[in-house]
Design an enzyme around this catalytic site. Structure first.
Site, mmCIF file in Angstrom:
data_model
loop_
_atom_site.group_PDB
_atom_site.id
_atom_site.type_symbol
_atom_site.label_atom_id
_atom_site.label_comp_id
_atom_site.label_asym_id
_atom_site.label_seq_id
_atom_site.Cartn_x
_atom_site.Cartn_y
_atom_site.Cartn_z
ATOM 1 N N ASP A 1 1.751 8.938 8.177
ATOM 2 C CA ASP A 1 0.440 8.641 7.587
ATOM 3 C C ASP A 1 -0.492 7.961 8.603
ATOM 4 O O ASP A 1 -1.697 7.910 8.403
ATOM 5 C CB ASP A 1 0.608 7.684 6.386
ATOM 6 C CG ASP A 1 0.712 8.437 5.062
ATOM 7 O OD1 ASP A 1 0.228 9.571 4.990
ATOM 8 O OD2 ASP A 1 1.272 7.857 4.104
ATOM 9 N N LYS B 1 2.472 17.900 -1.114
ATOM 10 C CA LYS B 1 3.015 17.652 0.230
ATOM 11 C C LYS B 1 4.329 18.413 0.402
ATOM 12 O O LYS B 1 4.593 19.000 1.452
ATOM 13 C CB LYS B 1 3.239 16.143 0.438
ATOM 14 C CG LYS B 1 1.937 15.375 0.585
ATOM 15 C CD LYS B 1 2.113 13.864 0.565
ATOM 16 C CE LYS B 1 0.734 13.197 0.505
ATOM 17 N NZ LYS B 1 0.757 11.740 0.469
ATOM 18 N N GLN C 1 4.428 7.072 -0.936
ATOM 19 C CA GLN C 1 3.175 7.414 -1.612
ATOM 20 C C GLN C 1 2.529 6.152 -2.195
ATOM 21 O O GLN C 1 3.190 5.382 -2.895
ATOM 22 C CB GLN C 1 3.466 8.440 -2.730
ATOM 23 C CG GLN C 1 2.239 8.936 -3.448
ATOM 24 C CD GLN C 1 1.303 9.757 -2.547
ATOM 25 O OE1 GLN C 1 1.738 10.558 -1.723
ATOM 26 N NE2 GLN C 1 0.005 9.538 -2.693
#
Ligand code: NAP
Length: 284
Positions: free
Chosen positions: A118, A51, A95
């Site tokens: 997200d 990422k 995460q």
């Protein structure tokens, strides 16, 4: 036809990078993505590194905050609250998975909806199911882009999704439904799974079991999207949920693992970060 997620991800990221240049000229700074990584889980470390690389490639400011496995839930929620309040942060994600002593639900809910790149926040999820404007979760969004890129017609087709997780199975089913597919969601209690899946025009597999889908489960000419990321039980190499070599003979289009859905998930994360930034800048 093998659909390369790598190539399409590059196209998406090139487009984001172009728009970032214009944003810097207009608003004086690039979008800023912050990723919190708790602990040392090797898969998470590698995902977060990917990422970060993508964020740099598209010209974002990118910050990874690493915290030890022992961080308390309270401390993590405090950090999220600080980053929510920080005007210079546009996108924020933690995460997953998290250590057992930290509630993932609380963490997801703590992230400000406007920074939820997200698309996991309950308000984003509710908006998705109510067809209201929202940030689309990255993996399902990437899957639809892959199907579109491959020229797969979705409207009127029979789509079968194996898996009903909040992160992949359910939202991708909703996106397919919104594109007027007739959607069946299969799961671990589905009876006669092979019969259900072999009738699909579009088969999306998100189970987490190496090479679970065999050729007899795939209908002739189906579009097969493999979301799974697993280690091959014999070689230890990365592999999907689909037996690629066997199924590619029957599928009209199929995604490989690695190089399919994974890169698209990250490319969509870049798009979502830009979207959060633009929403903020345009509402100032
Ligand atoms: P998950 O939360 O563990 O969900 C797995 C789903 O598979 C569940 O709905 C489960 O059914 C179903 N399932 C398990 N065994 C089955 C069986 N024998 N027959 C039919 N269905 C079965 O997993 P997830 O988070 O959705 O992730 C799935 C896979 O995608 C994992 O390999 C993950 O690493 C990968 N993934 C990849 C990306 C990417 O960007 N490429 C992103 C996210 C996830 P029940 O509901 O009945 O238990």
């Amino acid at each position: 036809m093998i659909i390369s997620g790598k190539d399409l991800a590059l196209e998406v990221k090139n487009d984001v990078a172009e728009r970032v240049k214009q944003c810097v000229a207009e608003y004086g700074r690039p979008p800023h993505l912050v990723v919190i990584l708790v602990g040392e889980n090797p898969a998470s470390v590698s995902y977060v590194a990917g990422k970060g690389r993508d964020a740099e490639e598209v010209g974002f400011k990118n910050t990874t905050i690493r915290k030890p496995e022992s961080i308390s839930e309270e401390e993590l929620l405090g950090l999220i609250a600080e980053l929510n309040a920080d005007e210079s942060v546009d996108g924020l994600l933690v995460q997953l998975p998290l250590p057992k002593h930290i509630s993932e639900a609380k963490v997801i809910e703590a992230i400000a909806k406007e920074k939820d790149v997200d698309g996991f926040h309950p308000l984003n999820v509710a908006s998705l199911w109510q067809k209201l404007p929202c940030l689309l979760p990255c993996t399902p969004k990437g899957i639809i882009k892959l199907l579109d890129k491959a020229g797969v017609q979705i409207e009127g087709k029979k789509a079968v999704v194996i898996g009903r997780s909040n992160i992949v199975g359910l939202p991708v089913s909703k996106l397919l439904l919104d594109r007027n597919a007739t959607v069946t969601i299969a799961h671990s209690r589905t009876k006669n799974l092979a019969q259900v899946t072999s009738e699909a025009d579009i088969l999306v597999v998100a189970i987490g079991k190496p090479l679970f889908v065999t050729a007899d489960m795939v209908g002739e000419g189906a579009a097969v999207i493999d979301v799974g990321v697993n280690r091959h039980p014999e070689t230890g190499k990365l592999c999907g949920d689909v037996d690629f070599e066997a199924c590619k003979e029957k599928a009209s289009v199929i995604t490989p693992v690695p190089g399919g859905v994974g890169p698209m998930t990250r490319a969509c994360l870049m798009e979502n970060t830009l979207e959060c930034y633009l929403n903020k800048m345009m509402n100032k």
